[in-house]
Design a protein around this motif. Structure first.
Motif, PDB file in Angstrom:
ATOM      1  N   HIS A 165      -5.825   2.759   2.708  1.00 30.86           N
ATOM      2  CA  HIS A 165      -5.678   1.304   2.875  1.00 30.86           C
ATOM      3  C   HIS A 165      -4.525   0.995   3.845  1.00 30.86           C
ATOM      4  O   HIS A 165      -4.641   0.094   4.676  1.00 30.86           O
ATOM      5  CB  HIS A 165      -5.385   0.620   1.529  1.00 30.86           C
ATOM      6  CG  HIS A 165      -6.522   0.713   0.559  1.00 30.86           C
ATOM      7  ND1 HIS A 165      -6.374   0.449  -0.790  1.00 30.86           N
ATOM      8  CD2 HIS A 165      -7.829   1.021   0.733  1.00 30.86           C
ATOM      9  CE1 HIS A 165      -7.541   0.605  -1.387  1.00 30.86           C
ATOM     10  NE2 HIS A 165      -8.444   0.954  -0.493  1.00 30.86           N
ATOM     11  N   GLU A 223      -4.874   4.541  -1.500  1.00 27.02           N
ATOM     12  CA  GLU A 223      -3.837   3.585  -1.058  1.00 27.02           C
ATOM     13  C   GLU A 223      -3.337   3.953   0.345  1.00 27.02           C
ATOM     14  O   GLU A 223      -3.081   3.067   1.174  1.00 27.02           O
ATOM     15  CB  GLU A 223      -2.659   3.520  -2.040  1.00 27.02           C
ATOM     16  CG  GLU A 223      -2.995   3.311  -3.518  1.00 27.02           C
ATOM     17  CD  GLU A 223      -3.881   2.123  -3.874  1.00 27.02           C
ATOM     18  OE1 GLU A 223      -4.349   1.401  -2.974  1.00 27.02           O
ATOM     19  OE2 GLU A 223      -4.116   1.922  -5.081  1.00 27.02           O
ATOM     20  N   GLU A 272      -9.761  -1.887  -4.988  1.00 23.48           N
ATOM     21  CA  GLU A 272      -8.728  -2.177  -6.004  1.00 23.48           C
ATOM     22  C   GLU A 272      -9.380  -2.559  -7.334  1.00 23.48           C
ATOM     23  O   GLU A 272      -8.881  -2.209  -8.403  1.00 23.48           O
ATOM     24  CB  GLU A 272      -7.759  -3.284  -5.534  1.00 23.48           C
ATOM     25  CG  GLU A 272      -7.130  -3.109  -4.149  1.00 23.48           C
ATOM     26  CD  GLU A 272      -6.285  -1.863  -3.937  1.00 23.48           C
ATOM     27  OE1 GLU A 272      -6.308  -0.946  -4.780  1.00 23.48           O
ATOM     28  OE2 GLU A 272      -5.609  -1.804  -2.900  1.00 23.48           O
ATOM     29  N   GLU A 289       0.822  -1.209   0.000  1.00 25.72           N
ATOM     30  CA  GLU A 289       0.000   0.000   0.000  1.00 25.72           C
ATOM     31  C   GLU A 289       0.858   1.262   0.000  1.00 25.72           C
ATOM     32  O   GLU A 289       0.578   2.213  -0.719  1.00 25.72           O
ATOM     33  CB  GLU A 289      -0.962   0.010   1.199  1.00 25.72           C
ATOM     34  CG  GLU A 289      -2.022  -1.065   1.164  1.00 25.72           C
ATOM     35  CD  GLU A 289      -3.022  -0.917   0.009  1.00 25.72           C
ATOM     36  OE1 GLU A 289      -2.981   0.075  -0.737  1.00 25.72           O
ATOM     37  OE2 GLU A 289      -3.849  -1.836  -0.137  1.00 25.72           O
ATOM     38  N   ILE A 318     -11.026  -3.439   0.891  1.00 24.71           N
ATOM     39  CA  ILE A 318      -9.879  -2.986   0.083  1.00 24.71           C
ATOM     40  C   ILE A 318      -9.942  -3.630  -1.304  1.00 24.71           C
ATOM     41  O   ILE A 318      -9.721  -2.965  -2.323  1.00 24.71           O
ATOM     42  CB  ILE A 318      -8.534  -3.288   0.791  1.00 24.71           C
ATOM     43  CG1 ILE A 318      -8.457  -2.518   2.124  1.00 24.71           C
ATOM     44  CG2 ILE A 318      -7.364  -2.918  -0.119  1.00 24.71           C
ATOM     45  CD1 ILE A 318      -7.189  -2.771   2.938  1.00 24.71           C
TER      46      ILE A 318
END
Ligand SMILES: [Fe+2]
Ligand SMILES: [Fe+2]
Length: 171
Positions: free
Chosen positions: A64, A61, A145, A28, A141
């Motif tokens: 995350h 990101e 993505e 990440e 997550i």
């Protein structure tokens, strides 16, 4: 550490979960930096649309990384403390942008997202019915993505189509 909360984990070693989460944590941060720097250096046609997307992805990101770090701490682990460790723990590596053209940057980023999808898909499988809290986090997550890949692919296709149309109109 959430002692009772962690006692409901079944069929998985907590240390094993911490290890795989630290690998995702490294990914990440590297993904965050890749998007951050790509948004700064990207060149070419329709780059403003790409910059907006890259900045949004960088923020995602980093969010995350925050989610994963918090879960590692709940499990009694320590998120990687030194950025040097990102390179030894990463699953997906760091895709240094070599060609700064927008189409090339988008292609590199799509590859990165595809790697992230395969990693989180494995983590979803690993934690399903065993560690419901981590399962919930990696599922969220994973959905992000998948959306990232889709956004980048759509932008890539728009830009390449635009370039093809311009070439046609000039020939
Ligand atoms: Fe991510
Ligand atoms: Fe992503």
């Amino acid at each position: 550490m959430a002692k009772f909360g962690n006692s409901i984990i079944k069929g998985l070693e907590i240390s094993e979960i911490i290890t795989v989460l630290n690998k995702a944590y490294a990914d990440e941060w590297l993904a965050y930096y890749q998007y951050f720097i790509e948004a700064k250096v990207v060149k070419g046609i329709m780059k403003d649309a790409a910059i907006a997307e890259l900045i949004q992805h960088a923020a995602d990101e980093l969010r995350h990384a925050d989610m994963v770090a918090n879960r590692i701490l709940q499990l009694g682990g320590t998120p990687l403390l030194n950025p040097k460790d990102w390179f030894t723990h990463t699953n997906c590596g760091y895709g240094e942008p070599k060609d700064l053209d927008v189409v090339s940057i988008l292609k590199d980023s799509i590859k990165g997202e595809q790697c992230a999808i395969s990693i989180y898909s494995k983590l979803v499988d690993m934690t399903r019915d065993k560690d419901i809290v981590t399962y919930d986090i990696v599922s969220q997550i994973l959905a992000d993505e998948v959306e990232h890949e889709e956004d980048l692919q759509a932008l890539h296709d728009d830009i390449t189509e635009f370039i093809t149309d311009i070439k046609k109109s000039l020939s």
